[in-house]
Design a protein around this motif. Structure first.
Motif, PDB file in Angstrom:
ATOM      1  N   TRP A  88      52.046  58.413  35.376  1.00 37.44           N
ATOM      2  CA  TRP A  88      51.565  59.676  35.910  1.00 37.44           C
ATOM      3  C   TRP A  88      52.472  60.082  37.068  1.00 37.44           C
ATOM      4  O   TRP A  88      53.154  59.259  37.653  1.00 37.44           O
ATOM      5  CB  TRP A  88      50.117  59.564  36.395  1.00 37.44           C
ATOM      6  CG  TRP A  88      49.983  58.692  37.616  1.00 37.44           C
ATOM      7  CD1 TRP A  88      49.785  57.336  37.635  1.00 37.44           C
ATOM      8  CD2 TRP A  88      50.079  59.108  38.977  1.00 37.44           C
ATOM      9  NE1 TRP A  88      49.749  56.883  38.932  1.00 37.44           N
ATOM     10  CE2 TRP A  88      49.929  57.951  39.778  1.00 37.44           C
ATOM     11  CE3 TRP A  88      50.288  60.327  39.598  1.00 37.44           C
ATOM     12  CZ2 TRP A  88      49.971  57.983  41.162  1.00 37.44           C
ATOM     13  CZ3 TRP A  88      50.324  60.357  40.974  1.00 37.44           C
ATOM     14  CH2 TRP A  88      50.161  59.200  41.748  1.00 37.44           C
ATOM     15  N   SER A 116      52.989  63.458  40.224  1.00 36.94           N
ATOM     16  CA  SER A 116      52.641  64.759  40.778  1.00 36.94           C
ATOM     17  C   SER A 116      53.510  65.017  42.000  1.00 36.94           C
ATOM     18  O   SER A 116      53.961  64.083  42.661  1.00 36.94           O
ATOM     19  CB  SER A 116      51.164  64.774  41.171  1.00 36.94           C
ATOM     20  OG  SER A 116      50.794  66.039  41.662  1.00 36.94           O
ATOM     21  N   TYR A 146      54.205  68.060  45.372  1.00 37.20           N
ATOM     22  CA  TYR A 146      53.779  69.239  46.111  1.00 37.20           C
ATOM     23  C   TYR A 146      54.953  69.692  46.968  1.00 37.20           C
ATOM     24  O   TYR A 146      55.567  68.885  47.673  1.00 37.20           O
ATOM     25  CB  TYR A 146      52.571  68.917  47.006  1.00 37.20           C
ATOM     26  CG  TYR A 146      52.121  70.086  47.834  1.00 37.20           C
ATOM     27  CD1 TYR A 146      51.398  71.128  47.256  1.00 37.20           C
ATOM     28  CD2 TYR A 146      52.444  70.165  49.180  1.00 37.20           C
ATOM     29  CE1 TYR A 146      51.004  72.210  48.017  1.00 37.20           C
ATOM     30  CE2 TYR A 146      52.035  71.240  49.945  1.00 37.20           C
ATOM     31  CZ  TYR A 146      51.328  72.266  49.354  1.00 37.20           C
ATOM     32  OH  TYR A 146      50.942  73.344  50.098  1.00 37.20           O
TER      33      TYR A 146
END
Length: 127
Positions: free
Chosen positions: A117, A119, A121
């Motif tokens: 996984w 992610s 920002y």
């Protein structure tokens, strides 16, 4: 039917022409050498594929400077990653009058063998 086909063709041609005249967005990052998104498992994963940070390649850092001519004016970036976390700071727009910075915080981990996984920002800062 023929009229619909003609209109669809015209719309398609116009969309391709407009893509050719598009400008570079101010949110574009510095340029990295081309590599596949699927194989980005080093510090370039911060930009391309945060899931690659889950492979835990250890501590990595890198400084990048992009330029297009002999003046060597261009954008700069510093990337750092360790333990599935990554951070980048980019100084962009150095060839224009509008300079700004882009910061990215990224993370990745292993879910199961072969599945990861990730992610990220990003945020911007300017004067």
């Amino acid at each position: 039917m023929r009229r619909l086909m003609f209109r669809s063709t015209i719309l398609l041609v116009i969309s391709f022409i407009s893509l050719g005249w598009s400008y570079q967005s101010p949110t574009e990052s510095f340029l990295l050498p081309y590599s596949s998104v699927a194989t980005s498992d080093d510090i370039s994963a911060i930009k391309f594929n945060p899931a690659g940070l889950g492979l835990n390649r250890g501590f990595q850092t890198g400084f990048f400077h992009t330029f297009s001519d002999s003046s060597f004016e261009g954008d700069n970036a510093w990337l750092i990653s360790a333990g599935g976390l990554g951070f980048s700071a980019e100084w962009l727009g150095n060839t224009t009058s509008l300079t700004y910075r882009k910061y990215t915080l990224a993370g990745g981990g292993k879910l199961s063998p072969g599945f990861y996984w990730g992610s990220s920002y990003s945020w911007f800062d300017s004067r």
